[in-house]
Design an enzyme around this catalytic site. Structure first.
Site, short mmCIF file in Angstrom:
data_model
loop_
_atom_site.label_atom_id
_atom_site.label_comp_id
_atom_site.label_asym_id
_atom_site.label_seq_id
_atom_site.Cartn_x
_atom_site.Cartn_y
_atom_site.Cartn_z
N CYS A 44 -1.10 -3.88 -0.94
CA CYS A 44 -0.10 -3.40 -1.89
C CYS A 44 -0.46 -3.95 -3.27
CB CYS A 44 1.29 -3.89 -1.46
SG CYS A 44 2.59 -3.49 -2.65
N CYS A 47 2.41 -6.62 -4.46
CA CYS A 47 2.66 -7.94 -3.86
C CYS A 47 1.51 -8.47 -3.00
CB CYS A 47 3.94 -7.92 -3.04
SG CYS A 47 3.79 -7.00 -1.48
N CYS A 62 -6.65 16.21 1.12
CA CYS A 62 -5.32 16.39 0.54
C CYS A 62 -5.24 15.92 -0.90
CB CYS A 62 -4.26 15.68 1.39
SG CYS A 62 -4.32 13.88 1.30
N CYS A 92 6.18 -0.51 1.12
CA CYS A 92 5.68 -1.82 1.51
C CYS A 92 6.82 -2.60 2.15
CB CYS A 92 5.15 -2.55 0.28
SG CYS A 92 4.65 -4.25 0.62
N CYS A 95 7.72 -5.88 -0.31
CA CYS A 95 8.36 -5.77 -1.62
C CYS A 95 9.13 -4.47 -1.84
CB CYS A 95 7.34 -5.98 -2.74
SG CYS A 95 6.16 -4.63 -2.94
N HIS A 98 7.05 1.84 -3.35
CA HIS A 98 6.66 3.16 -2.87
C HIS A 98 5.14 3.24 -2.77
CE1 HIS A 98 6.58 7.54 -2.49
NE2 HIS A 98 5.69 7.55 -3.45
N HIS A 101 3.60 8.94 1.45
CA HIS A 101 4.36 9.58 2.54
C HIS A 101 3.49 9.64 3.79
CE1 HIS A 101 6.53 10.93 -1.04
NE2 HIS A 101 7.58 10.94 -0.25
N ASP A 105 0.46 15.39 10.87
CA ASP A 105 -0.63 16.37 10.99
C ASP A 105 -2.01 15.74 10.93
OD1 ASP A 105 -0.78 15.65 8.32
OD2 ASP A 105 -0.41 17.67 7.54
N ARG A 113 -0.86 11.08 9.40
CA ARG A 113 -1.63 11.06 8.15
C ARG A 113 -0.79 10.35 7.10
NH1 ARG A 113 -1.59 14.66 3.70
NH2 ARG A 113 -0.42 16.14 4.97
N CYS A 115 -0.47 9.51 3.60
CA CYS A 115 -0.96 10.04 2.33
C CYS A 115 -0.51 9.05 1.26
CB CYS A 115 -0.36 11.42 2.12
SG CYS A 115 -0.99 12.30 0.71
#
Length: 127
Positions: A44, A47, A62, A92, A95, A98, A101, A105, A113, A115
Site C-alpha cells: 500500500c 501505509c 484491462c 487496505c 489504513c 482505496h 476493485h 472474471d 481479478r 483490478c
C-alpha cells in the site's frame, strides 16, 4: 480535514491522494506497474502494508495491474454501487485506503481479478 488525512496529503502525491484517499481511479494503461513482471511484493502506497505477491499478478488487458489473490488479511471488501455500477471495492485492511476493485472474471483457478491502481501501490523487488 482530520489529522490523519493531513498526514496522508503531506506524504502522498496529489494523484496518489486522489486515488487512495478520495477513491479516484488513474487512467487505464497509464500506471507504472501495469506491465511490471519483476518478482517482489506490492505494498500500500499510503501505509506500506504488504498487499500482493508478484506471483499472483497476471496480464488482463484491462489497463490496470491485475492479481488473482491478495496476501491473506491485507485487504477488505465493500460493496460499491457508485457510477451506476455494482462492484466490490478493495481497500487496505490497515489504513482503509482505496486500492481498486475485484471482479469474478479472473482467468486463474481463483476466478478473481483484483483490478488495482498503480498509484495505490509501491513495489519492492526480490533479488
Amino acid at each position: 480535514m482530520d489529522k490523519f488525512e493531513a498526514e496522508y496529503r503531506a506524504k502522498l502525491s496529489p494523484a496518489q491522494f486522489h486515488v487512495l484517499r478520495e477513491k479516484g481511479t488513474e487512467p487505464p494503461f497509464s500506471g507504472k506497474y501495469y506491465m511490471t513482471n519483476e518478482n517482489g511484493t506490492y505494498y500500500c502506497a499510503a501505509c506500506h502494508n504488504p498487499l500482493f505477491d508478484s506471483k499472483h499478478k497476471f496480464f488482463s488487458s484491462c489497463g490496470w495491474p491485475s492479481f488473482d489473490t491478495a496476501i491473506p488479511g491485507s485487504v477488505e471488501f465493500t460493496p460499491d454501487n457508485s457510477h451506476g455500477m455494482n462492484r466490490t471495492e478493495v481497500t487496505c485492511a490497515r489504513c482503509g485506503s482505496h486500492l481498486g476493485h475485484i471482479f469474478p472474471d479472473g482467468p486463474t483457478d481463483t476466478g478473481e481479478r483484483y483490478c488495482i491502481n498503480s498509484l495505490a501501490l509501491d513495489f519492492e523487488s526480490k533479488k
